[in-house]
Design an enzyme around this catalytic site. Structure first.
Site, PDB file in Angstrom:
ATOM      1  N   ARG A  55       0.783  -1.287  -0.238  1.00 54.57           N
ATOM      2  CA  ARG A  55      -0.212  -0.550  -0.035  1.00 54.57           C
ATOM      3  C   ARG A  55       0.416   1.038  -0.156  1.00 54.57           C
ATOM      4  O   ARG A  55       0.195   2.302  -0.494  1.00 54.57           O
ATOM      5  CB  ARG A  55      -1.166  -0.033   1.269  1.00 54.57           C
ATOM      6  CG  ARG A  55      -1.980  -1.228   0.831  1.00 54.57           C
ATOM      7  CD  ARG A  55      -2.879  -1.125   1.768  1.00 54.57           C
ATOM      8  NE  ARG A  55      -3.491   0.204   2.695  1.00 54.57           N
ATOM      9  CZ  ARG A  55      -3.877   0.542   4.152  1.00 54.57           C
ATOM     10  NH1 ARG A  55      -3.854  -0.970   4.890  1.00 54.57           N
ATOM     11  NH2 ARG A  55      -4.907   1.669   4.241  1.00 54.57           N
TER      12      ARG A  55
ATOM     13  N   CYS B   4      -1.012   6.361   9.100  1.00 60.18           N
ATOM     14  CA  CYS B   4      -1.575   4.778   8.676  1.00 60.18           C
ATOM     15  C   CYS B   4      -2.786   4.785   7.525  1.00 60.18           C
ATOM     16  O   CYS B   4      -2.844   5.905   6.314  1.00 60.18           O
ATOM     17  CB  CYS B   4      -1.753   3.732   9.386  1.00 60.18           C
ATOM     18  SG  CYS B   4      -3.203   4.349  10.560  1.00 60.18           S
TER      19      CYS B   4
END
Length: 277
Positions: free
Chosen positions: A178, A236
Site C-alpha cells: 500500500r 496509516c
C-alpha cells in the site's frame, strides 16, 4: 499508583484490578475484513465499553475515526465514570490493535495516567484469569475534563509543514504494498501511494504475535528510521495502526510524537495533496 511503562502485563493488571480509581476499557473494533461481533463476548472483569467508532468518533466528517472535540470527549468520558485521577487501562480482544489508539486519544486529551494491556484479552486468557460476559455499567458520572494537547496531534497542515522539514520524520504504518502504491487500498475512492518523504514501517513489524516486541528490539527498529531529536509523526489508513507505532516508539524511549488523525483516508482522498509512489 503509577506503572513504569506505557504498557502493562496481565499479571500487573490482575495485581491492581481492585484499585478504587482503576478504569478498564474494552476498546475493541473490527479489523478490515475481520470481526469479533459473532463471537461470544468475553471480557476482563469490570470492563467498560469504549465506543471508539461510535460516540468517540466525529461523524460530522466523512472519515473513519476522527477524534471528537474536547467538549464531546469530556461528556462521553464522564459517562464512563472516568475521573481526573482515574488510572485507565485500555485493551482490545484482538491482542494489540485498537487499544493504542485509545491510549493516544487520552494523551491527546490531557490524561497522563493511561496504559495499554500488552497482549490484550488473549494474554489475559493465557493466564487463566477471570472472565465475564457483560460490561460494567457506570452508576456515577465522572469528573474528567479533556484538555486538548496539540503536541500529540497532527492534521493536514502539520503534515504539509513536515514533508520538507528535516527535524521531522513521517512514518507510515501501512503495508509495503500500500505504501508503494502497488496494492489496492481497502477503502474506495483513495489514491495509491504515500505522503512525500515519509518512511514505511508496517505495524505488524513492531509486534511479536499479539504482544509488543521488547523495548530493546523496538529501539533497534526505530533507530534505523529516525532519532530522538526529531519529531516523529505516525500515519496509516485511518489512525488506528499509526497509534500502534506511536506507542511502540514511546516504549522504545521516543517522546516527541504525533499521530496524523485523518491519515490516508483523508490524504489519499484529496487530489490537491501531493503523493509519491
Amino acid at each position: 499508583m503509577k506503572f513504569d511503562t506505557p504498557i502493562i502485563t496481565a499479571i500487573e493488571l490482575k495485581e491492581n484490578i481492585h484499585l478504587d480509581n482503576l478504569i478498564i476499557l474494552d476498546c475493541t473494533i473490527d479489523k478490515v475484513g475481520q470481526t469479533l461481533k459473532n463471537d461470544e463476548l468475553e471480557l476482563i472483569q469490570s470492563s467498560r465499553f469504549f465506543d471508539l467508532e461510535g460516540t468517540f468518533s466525529d461523524h460530522s466528517v466523512h472519515l473513519p475515526h476522527t477524534l471528537v472535540n474536547e467538549a464531546n470527549f469530556t461528556v462521553e468520558a464522564q459517562k464512563l465514570g472516568i475521573n481526573k485521577d482515574s488510572i485507565i487501562i485500555c485493551y482490545d480482544r484482538w491482542g494489540v490493535y485498537s487499544s493504542p489508539r485509545v491510549w493516544w486519544m487520552f494523551k491527546t486529551m490531557g490524561h497522563n495516567e493511561v496504559y495499554v494491556l500488552d497482549g490484550g484479552l488473549p494474554n489475559w486468557k493465557k493466564n487463566n484469569f477471570e472472565l465475564v460476559t457483560e460490561y460494567l455499567q457506570p452508576t456515577k458520572i465522572g469528573n474528567f475534563i479533556a484538555h486538548f494537547q496539540q503536541d500529540w496531534f497532527a492534521d493536514v497542515q502539520v503534515m504539509l509543514n513536515a514533508i520538507n522539514n528535516n527535524s521531522k520524520t513521517i512514518i507510515d504504518a501501512r503495508s509495503e504494498g500500500r505504501f508503494e502504491g502497488v496494492s489496492p487500498e481497502p477503502r474506495q475512492g483513495l489514491r495509491s501511494g504515500h505522503i512525500p518523504n515519509s518512511k514505511n514501517l508496517y505495524f505488524e513489524n513492531v509486534l511479536n504475535g499479539e504482544k509488543y516486541k521488547s523495548a530493546t528490539e523496538l529501539y533497534s527498529i526505530f533507530e534505523k528510521l529516525t532519532d530522538s531529536s526529531k519529531e516523529n509523526i505516525f500515519t496509516c489508513g485511518s489512525g488506528i495502526t499509526a497509534s500502534i507505532l506511536a506507542l511502540a516508539s514511546t516504549i522504545a524511549g521516543y517522546e516527541n510524537i504525533k499521530v496524523y488523525d485523518g491519515s490516508w483516508s483523508e490524504w489519499g482522498a484529496d487530489e490537491n495533496l501531493p503523493i509519491e509512489r
